[in-house]
Design a protein around this motif. Structure first.
Motif, PDB file in Angstrom:
ATOM      1  N   VAL A  45       2.524 -36.741  54.822  1.00 21.07           N
ATOM      2  CA  VAL A  45       2.686 -35.527  54.010  1.00 21.07           C
ATOM      3  C   VAL A  45       1.735 -34.444  54.523  1.00 21.07           C
ATOM      4  N   LEU A  46       0.515 -34.842  54.861  1.00 20.51           N
ATOM      5  CA  LEU A  46      -0.451 -33.895  55.431  1.00 20.51           C
ATOM      6  C   LEU A  46       0.072 -33.294  56.724  1.00 20.51           C
ATOM      7  N   VAL A  47       0.593 -34.133  57.610  1.00 20.13           N
ATOM      8  CA  VAL A  47       1.126 -33.638  58.882  1.00 20.13           C
ATOM      9  C   VAL A  47       2.271 -32.664  58.644  1.00 20.13           C
ATOM     10  N   ALA A  48       3.164 -32.990  57.713  1.00 19.77           N
ATOM     11  CA  ALA A  48       4.295 -32.100  57.426  1.00 19.77           C
ATOM     12  C   ALA A  48       3.810 -30.743  56.940  1.00 19.77           C
ATOM     13  N   ALA A  49       2.813 -30.742  56.058  1.00 21.34           N
ATOM     14  CA  ALA A  49       2.324 -29.475  55.504  1.00 21.34           C
ATOM     15  C   ALA A  49       1.603 -28.644  56.556  1.00 21.34           C
ATOM     16  N   ILE A  50       0.725 -29.270  57.330  1.00 23.99           N
ATOM     17  CA  ILE A  50      -0.025 -28.517  58.339  1.00 23.99           C
ATOM     18  C   ILE A  50       0.900 -28.016  59.441  1.00 23.99           C
ATOM     19  N   THR A  51       1.924 -28.793  59.771  1.00 25.90           N
ATOM     20  CA  THR A  51       2.910 -28.337  60.751  1.00 25.90           C
ATOM     21  C   THR A  51       3.605 -27.073  60.261  1.00 25.90           C
ATOM     22  N   ALA A 113      -1.406 -34.072  43.484  1.00 28.03           N
ATOM     23  CA  ALA A 113      -1.494 -33.189  44.648  1.00 28.03           C
ATOM     24  C   ALA A 113      -0.427 -33.549  45.671  1.00 28.03           C
ATOM     25  N   THR A 114      -0.255 -34.838  45.907  1.00 28.82           N
ATOM     26  CA  THR A 114       0.745 -35.288  46.878  1.00 28.82           C
ATOM     27  C   THR A 114       2.139 -34.824  46.481  1.00 28.82           C
ATOM     28  N   ASN A 115       2.496 -35.015  45.222  1.00 27.92           N
ATOM     29  CA  ASN A 115       3.838 -34.637  44.779  1.00 27.92           C
ATOM     30  C   ASN A 115       4.061 -33.139  44.855  1.00 27.92           C
ATOM     31  N   LEU A 116       3.028 -32.349  44.565  1.00 24.64           N
ATOM     32  CA  LEU A 116       3.152 -30.897  44.712  1.00 24.64           C
ATOM     33  C   LEU A 116       3.495 -30.530  46.150  1.00 24.64           C
ATOM     34  N   VAL A 117       2.829 -31.186  47.095  1.00 21.57           N
ATOM     35  CA  VAL A 117       3.048 -30.870  48.507  1.00 21.57           C
ATOM     36  C   VAL A 117       4.430 -31.340  48.959  1.00 21.57           C
ATOM     37  N   VAL A 118       4.835 -32.541  48.542  1.00 22.23           N
ATOM     38  CA  VAL A 118       6.149 -33.042  48.954  1.00 22.23           C
ATOM     39  C   VAL A 118       7.257 -32.155  48.391  1.00 22.23           C
ATOM     40  N   GLU A 119       7.117 -31.722  47.152  1.00 21.70           N
ATOM     41  CA  GLU A 119       8.127 -30.815  46.596  1.00 21.70           C
ATOM     42  C   GLU A 119       8.141 -29.488  47.336  1.00 21.70           C
ATOM     43  N   LEU A 120       7.010 -29.102  47.897  1.00 20.38           N
ATOM     44  CA  LEU A 120       6.945 -27.850  48.660  1.00 20.38           C
ATOM     45  C   LEU A 120       7.605 -27.987  50.022  1.00 20.38           C
ATOM     46  N   VAL A 121       7.321 -29.081  50.745  1.00 23.02           N
ATOM     47  CA  VAL A 121       7.814 -29.206  52.120  1.00 23.02           C
ATOM     48  C   VAL A 121       9.150 -29.936  52.211  1.00 23.02           C
ATOM     49  N   GLY A 122       9.437 -30.846  51.276  1.00 22.29           N
ATOM     50  CA  GLY A 122      10.690 -31.602  51.287  1.00 22.29           C
ATOM     51  C   GLY A 122      10.566 -32.928  52.024  1.00 22.29           C
ATOM     52  N   PHE A 123      11.353 -33.906  51.595  1.00 21.40           N
ATOM     53  CA  PHE A 123      11.333 -35.227  52.230  1.00 21.40           C
ATOM     54  C   PHE A 123      11.754 -35.197  53.700  1.00 21.40           C
ATOM     55  N   PRO A 124      12.743 -34.394  54.087  1.00 15.26           N
ATOM     56  CA  PRO A 124      13.097 -34.358  55.516  1.00 15.26           C
ATOM     57  C   PRO A 124      11.925 -33.963  56.406  1.00 15.26           C
ATOM     58  N   ALA A 125      11.080 -33.057  55.915  1.00 13.81           N
ATOM     59  CA  ALA A 125       9.922 -32.635  56.705  1.00 13.81           C
ATOM     60  C   ALA A 125       8.924 -33.771  56.867  1.00 13.81           C
ATOM     61  N   VAL A 126       8.774 -34.595  55.833  1.00 15.65           N
ATOM     62  CA  VAL A 126       7.867 -35.740  55.930  1.00 15.65           C
ATOM     63  C   VAL A 126       8.403 -36.744  56.949  1.00 15.65           C
ATOM     64  N   MET A 127       9.708 -36.986  56.904  1.00 15.37           N
ATOM     65  CA  MET A 127      10.299 -37.902  57.876  1.00 15.37           C
ATOM     66  C   MET A 127      10.185 -37.349  59.292  1.00 15.37           C
ATOM     67  N   THR A 128      10.380 -36.061  59.449  1.00 16.81           N
ATOM     68  CA  THR A 128      10.231 -35.435  60.760  1.00 16.81           C
ATOM     69  C   THR A 128       8.804 -35.579  61.261  1.00 16.81           C
ATOM     70  N   ALA A 129       7.841 -35.429  60.365  1.00 14.64           N
ATOM     71  CA  ALA A 129       6.435 -35.583  60.743  1.00 14.64           C
ATOM     72  C   ALA A 129       6.155 -36.996  61.231  1.00 14.64           C
ATOM     73  N   LEU A 130       6.676 -37.989  60.519  1.00 11.35           N
ATOM     74  CA  LEU A 130       6.489 -39.377  60.946  1.00 11.35           C
ATOM     75  C   LEU A 130       7.037 -39.599  62.348  1.00 11.35           C
ATOM     76  N   ARG A 131       8.256 -39.163  62.579  1.00 10.22           N
ATOM     77  CA  ARG A 131       8.885 -39.392  63.877  1.00 10.22           C
ATOM     78  C   ARG A 131       8.171 -38.610  64.985  1.00 10.22           C
ATOM     79  N   ALA A 132       7.708 -37.411  64.687  1.00  8.24           N
ATOM     80  CA  ALA A 132       7.004 -36.617  65.691  1.00  8.24           C
ATOM     81  C   ALA A 132       5.714 -37.296  66.129  1.00  8.24           C
ATOM     82  N   CYS A 133       5.118 -38.078  65.243  1.00  5.44           N
ATOM     83  CA  CYS A 133       3.893 -38.818  65.570  1.00  5.44           C
ATOM     84  C   CYS A 133       4.183 -40.165  66.212  1.00  5.44           C
TER      85      CYS A 133
END
Length: 276
Positions: A45-51, A113-133
């Motif tokens: 989630v951190l990676v998705a937000a900072i990206t 805090a985590t849920n606020l960020v996930v609702e902001l960036v979206g689940f697809p962004a979190v999955m994209t962050a995982l795969r990018a790493c």
């Protein structure tokens, strides 16, 4: 005694992955075994937000409205119980900056805090962050505390290898520029619930480290970056260091912590403590 829960099948298992900062695996055991992630998924989630900040889509100074109630992936909404509130968050309806929210998500593992960020960036962004790493076996399908979605089969999963890959991408500066990398490392260094770090503090000399732990009934994990005390390079990305992820399932919390401490000592002691 082994523990059975929504997150544990009751069969004790431990896995680990130890690598250099560059990603060379030095030791591993069941490193591709999938576990319920608990709070270690917050790294993605951190990676998705900072990206998103790096792309100019978000600002660290933008304001988010603090709340205890979130949308369920199963439909409707759910709320945290008062005893589950992060008292360091702003009062419900008040605002906090994204910078403040991300800091609480990592350093004190705040679920709100985590849920606020996930609702902001979206689940697809979190999955994209995982795969990018390079985290190919991990996923996040629902918000923290969304029990209805959990009952419908939506979950979070990680492996020890994937946790090393995500942490490594952050530390090596592959996720963000130098300023944002140091910001993330600062939050990881400020970890208030260390497990690997607790054992590292007994080493002489004490190495520099940062980590993200996670735990629920029957689950205890931690992943850390470690810089030997002898590492003096000014740029973190240029330092010699190590990455260690340890995942456990079905152990009572004290037993899981003791196991993680023992593995930390066995794996890192020969690398970090000088030979008499």
């Amino acid at each position: 005694m082994s523990l059975t829960s929504d997150y544990s099948d009751g069969v004790p298992v431990a896995s680990y992955c130890l690598s250099t900062l560059a990603g060379e695996v030095l030791a591993e055991r069941k490193a591709d075994t999938r576990f319920y992630s608990a709070s270690t998924i917050k790294l993605a989630v951190l990676v998705a937000a900072i990206t998103a900040v790096e792309r100019g889509e978000l600002s660290l100074e933008q304001e988010l409205i603090s709340t205890h109630t979130f949308s369920s992936q199963a439909g409707g909404s759910f709320s945290f119980e008062p005893e589950e509130y992060d008292v360091g968050m702003a009062a419900e309806g008040a605002t906090m900056t994204l910078r403040e929210v991300l800091g609480r998500m990592i350093s004190v593992s705040s679920n709100e805090a985590t849920n606020l960020v996930v609702e902001l960036v979206g689940f697809p962004a979190v999955m994209t962050a995982l795969r990018a790493c390079g985290a190919t076996d991990s996923k996040m399908e629902r918000l923290i505390g969304d029990i209805t979605a959990l009952e419908q089969g939506l979950t979070h999963e990680v492996t020890a290898r994937d946790l090393c890959r995500v942490m490594g991408a952050i530390v090596r500066g592959e996720v963000a520029n130098d300023e944002h990398t140091e910001l993330m490392l600062g939050w990881l260094r400020a970890q208030e619930y260390p497990v690997i770090g607790t054992e590292l503090s007994t080493f002489a000399p004490v190495p520099e480290w940062g980590s993200k732990s996670g735990w629920v009934t029957g689950i205890q994990h931690d992943v850390a970056f470690i810089f030997p005390a002898s590492s003096v390079a000014a740029n973190s990305a240029a330092r010699q260091g190590f990455l260690l992820a340890i995942c456990t399932r079905a152990y009572p919390e004290p037993d899981a912590a003791e196991l993680i401490h023992a593995l930390t000592q066995a794996l890192l002691g020969p690398l970090l403590e000088p030979t008499p």
